[in-house]
Structure formats: C-alpha cells, structure tokens
Design a protein around this motif. Structure first.
Motif, PDB file in Angstrom:
ATOM      1  N   VAL A  40       0.841  -1.211   0.000  1.00 15.47           N
ATOM      2  CA  VAL A  40       0.000   0.000   0.000  1.00 15.47           C
ATOM      3  C   VAL A  40       0.869   1.250   0.000  1.00 15.47           C
ATOM      4  O   VAL A  40       0.589   2.228  -0.700  1.00 15.47           O
ATOM      5  N   LEU A  43       2.053   1.838  -3.395  1.00 14.04           N
ATOM      6  CA  LEU A  43       1.017   2.454  -4.227  1.00 14.04           C
ATOM      7  C   LEU A  43       0.930   3.956  -3.973  1.00 14.04           C
ATOM      8  O   LEU A  43       0.778   4.752  -4.908  1.00 14.04           O
ATOM      9  N   MET A  65      -5.585  16.317  -7.914  1.00  9.18           N
ATOM     10  CA  MET A  65      -6.631  15.306  -7.719  1.00  9.18           C
ATOM     11  C   MET A  65      -6.030  13.926  -7.493  1.00  9.18           C
ATOM     12  O   MET A  65      -6.566  13.121  -6.735  1.00  9.18           O
ATOM     13  N   GLU A  66      -4.908  13.654  -8.166  1.00  7.07           N
ATOM     14  CA  GLU A  66      -4.257  12.359  -7.987  1.00  7.07           C
ATOM     15  C   GLU A  66      -3.828  12.185  -6.535  1.00  7.07           C
ATOM     16  O   GLU A  66      -4.076  11.151  -5.914  1.00  7.07           O
ATOM     17  N   ILE A  69      -7.189  12.097  -4.283  1.00  9.27           N
ATOM     18  CA  ILE A  69      -8.049  10.916  -4.371  1.00  9.27           C
ATOM     19  C   ILE A  69      -7.263   9.650  -4.050  1.00  9.27           C
ATOM     20  O   ILE A  69      -7.668   8.853  -3.213  1.00  9.27           O
ATOM     21  N   TYR A  70      -6.111   9.489  -4.716  1.00 10.37           N
ATOM     22  CA  TYR A  70      -5.423   8.206  -4.550  1.00 10.37           C
ATOM     23  C   TYR A  70      -4.729   8.108  -3.192  1.00 10.37           C
ATOM     24  O   TYR A  70      -4.961   7.179  -2.442  1.00 10.37           O
ATOM     25  N   VAL A  74      -8.059   6.533  -1.636  1.00  8.46           N
ATOM     26  CA  VAL A  74      -8.000   5.126  -2.029  1.00  8.46           C
ATOM     27  C   VAL A  74      -7.030   4.349  -1.140  1.00  8.46           C
ATOM     28  O   VAL A  74      -7.363   3.279  -0.610  1.00  8.46           O
ATOM     29  N   THR A  77      -8.355   3.949   2.339  1.00  9.41           N
ATOM     30  CA  THR A  77      -9.396   2.924   2.376  1.00  9.41           C
ATOM     31  C   THR A  77      -8.793   1.527   2.338  1.00  9.41           C
ATOM     32  O   THR A  77      -9.247   0.619   3.044  1.00  9.41           O
ATOM     33  N   ILE A  78      -7.749   1.360   1.521  1.00  5.33           N
ATOM     34  CA  ILE A  78      -7.096   0.048   1.467  1.00  5.33           C
ATOM     35  C   ILE A  78      -6.424  -0.271   2.804  1.00  5.33           C
ATOM     36  O   ILE A  78      -6.413  -1.420   3.241  1.00  5.33           O
ATOM     37  N   GLY A  81      -8.977  -1.614   4.939  1.00  4.47           N
ATOM     38  CA  GLY A  81      -9.225  -3.009   4.566  1.00  4.47           C
ATOM     39  C   GLY A  81      -8.155  -3.941   5.097  1.00  4.47           C
ATOM     40  O   GLY A  81      -8.442  -5.050   5.544  1.00  4.47           O
TER      41      GLY A  81
END
Lengths: 218, 108
Positions: A40, A43, A65-66, A69-70, A74, A77-78, A81
């Motif tokens: 992660v 990423l 935005m990259e 958002i990422y 994202v 959120t991962i 998880g």
C-alpha cells in the motif's frame, strides 16, 4: 524557463527524473514486497510520482486530484481493509512452485511491457498536433468541458458513486451476523498453511459475537 | 533525443506507462490475496490514466478531453475500491482468510 534562473533546464530535468524514478520505485515496491501494508505504501509512492508526471503534462489540477483521491482516499481505504482483514500471504509449502509461478508471472509481465513499449515507440503518432494544441490545462477549461460537453457522463458518474456507497454499505453489513460459526474451522482446510493464526482466531471471533448475534435467531 | 528535453518527449511517458502496466500485471498474477490483487489493479489503472494523459498532451487537438477522461477514471477507481473492499471484508468474515486460493465454496 528561458534562463531566468540559473541551471533551470537542469533543474526541470532533475525534477522530471525524480518524478519518473518515484513512479518506478513505487510500482516496484507495490508489486515485489510480501507484506501488504508495504505494498500500500508503494502504491502511495507511485501516485505521488504520477502526480509529478501529470504536472509535467500540463495539468496541475489532475496532479492535485491524484494526490487527493489516490493518496488521500484510495490508499487510506485500502489501509482500513488491511486492518480489518488478515492480508498477509500464507507461506506456500513448496518453494519450487512459488518460484515457478513468480517466474511465469514475470515472463508474462515483461512480455506485455516490452510489447507495449515497442508499439508505443514505433507507432505512427500524428506529431503534427504536437505543438499546435495550446497548453490549456486550466481548471476553467476542465470545468467548462465537464458541464457542457461531458455533462451526461458527469451526472452518470455521480450516480455510480452514490450506488457504490450504498452497495458498499449493503455488502459490508450483510455478513455481520455469522450464521454458522461452528462451520468455520471445518471449512478451513488451508489452516495448515498458517498455523500461527489459528488459535487466536477463535477467541477473537467469539468475543465480539454476542452483541452482534443478538439479533440472530440462534 | 536531447536529454534536457526528456520531459517533452512522449516516448518517455509511454514507456513509463508500459512499465507500469507490466508491473501491475506481474503483481496481479503473483499476489495470492485479494487486497494485493486490488493494489495491482490500481497500478494498471494508473498506467491507463498516464497513457491517456500523454495522448492528450502531445497528440490530441482538444486539451481538456484527456483530463476529463482521467477524472472519470479516478472516480470509477474510487467507487471500485469501495465496493471491492466491502466484498473483501465480507469474504474475510465468511472464510477467515482473503487468500484467493481458498475462495472455493459457492452457495446456491
């Protein structure tokens, strides 16, 4: 950058090399490590490098935005998880099989990557439009395009996001009551591959169950 | 190819996007858990986005269309991550594992 600052060309090239190297290193970290949480992180590094590349491609809005958002949504959120599940890969019993599979995956990936690189370098791209397009990556142009030409996809993607929120809620709530907790160990034939985690699961799974299963018919 | 104009050559970006694609495919094939495959899928998304941006910057007459497209890709990727993570958590509740090898049972 016409010589207003000393060595500005070198600085620009260095920053570009930094962005490209960050992207490459992040992608390698993301796919080569064994711990998922490091993946992660890889990423995140990839997305930071991609934001730099987007900046070089004349769209600072997308760079922002990259990152937003990422990296901000994202990857976080991962991470949630990863915290809610047990993502580390179980040790495969046979090393030879794992090595063979990694080699096969690497072969396929290298073939696809080299093929795409060859095609993109050899392709007859229309270079006439290279300098013709004005470098208008401004937010005003994007907003005008979103609200005039692409207004239908804009509305559709808002519906998609709404449905994604509702669907995520429904799916994540649906399995909360465990219908057959006694079938858990029997259903796990691969528990031999991770024997260290097996004794911890049962008390951890039994403790939060009572207030969750009170609505059950059990 | 002048080394100082490296950031204005489309080939550099295209090769970088191809590398990202290859790395994503390698991770997607090699990972044995669902979250690892999800991360590799995100890298493939990033490769596609970078490719679209390069095409928009160097070869397209309309400079805003590629950025709008990449914005849509980002929105869809965010939705996809939310759905995929909720599915992964549901799978983990049922199987106590998210290894892709152990997801063998079907209901119905």
């Amino acid at each position: 950058m016409n010589a207003t600052f000393p060595f500005s060309e070198y600085l620009v090239t260095a920053v570009f090399a930094l962005a490209a190297g960050t992207t490459i290193a992040g992608a390698l970290i993301a796919v080569m490590t064994t711990r998922i949480i490091r993946s992660v992180g890889g990423l995140m590094i990839t997305c930071l490098g991609l934001a730099g590349l987007y900046y070089f491609l004349h769209s600072p809005f997308l760079a922002l935005m990259e990152i937003l958002i990422y990296v901000g949504a994202v990857c976080i959120t991962i991470v949630f998880g990863v915290m809610l599940s047990e993502p580390d890969e179980p040790a495969e019993p046979r090393r030879l099989t794992r090595t063979l599979r990694s080699a096969a995956a690497a072969l396929v990936a290298v073939l696809v990557g080299l093929g795409l690189a060859y095609l993109s370098l050899q392709g007859p791209w229309p270079t006439a439009a290279a300098g013709a397009a004005p470098a208008d990556g401004s937010v005003a142009a994007i907003g005008r395009a979103l609200l005039t030409t692409y207004s239908l996809p804009f509305e559709l993607i808002s519906i998609v996001l709404l449905l994604a929120i509702l669907g995520a809620l429904v799916i994540a709530r649906g399995g909360r009551h465990r219908a057959e907790p006694e079938a858990g160990p029997a259903r796990r034939p691969a528990a031999v591959s991770n024997p260290g985690t097996t004794p911890q699961i049962e008390p951890a799974g039994a403790d939060p169950v009572p207030e969750l299963v009170t609505t059950d018919s059990r | 190819m002048n080394l100082l104009e490296l950031h204005q050559q489309p080939g550099v970006y295209l090769v970088l996007a191809a590398f990202l694609m290859g790395a994503g495919i390698y991770g997607f094939l090699r990972r044995r858990t669902l979250i690892g495959m999800l991360i590799s899928g995100e890298i493939i998304f990033a490769a596609a986005s970078l490719n679209l941006m390069v095409m928009n910057r160097f070869f397209a007459p309309d400079p805003a269309v590629g950025q709008v497209f990449v914005l849509f890709i980002m929105g869809l990727a965010a939705a996809e991550v939310a759905i995929a993570l909720s599915i992964i958590i549901a799978v983990y509740r049922n199987y106590r594992s998210i290894g892709s090898r152990e997801l063998t049972g079907l209901k119905g």
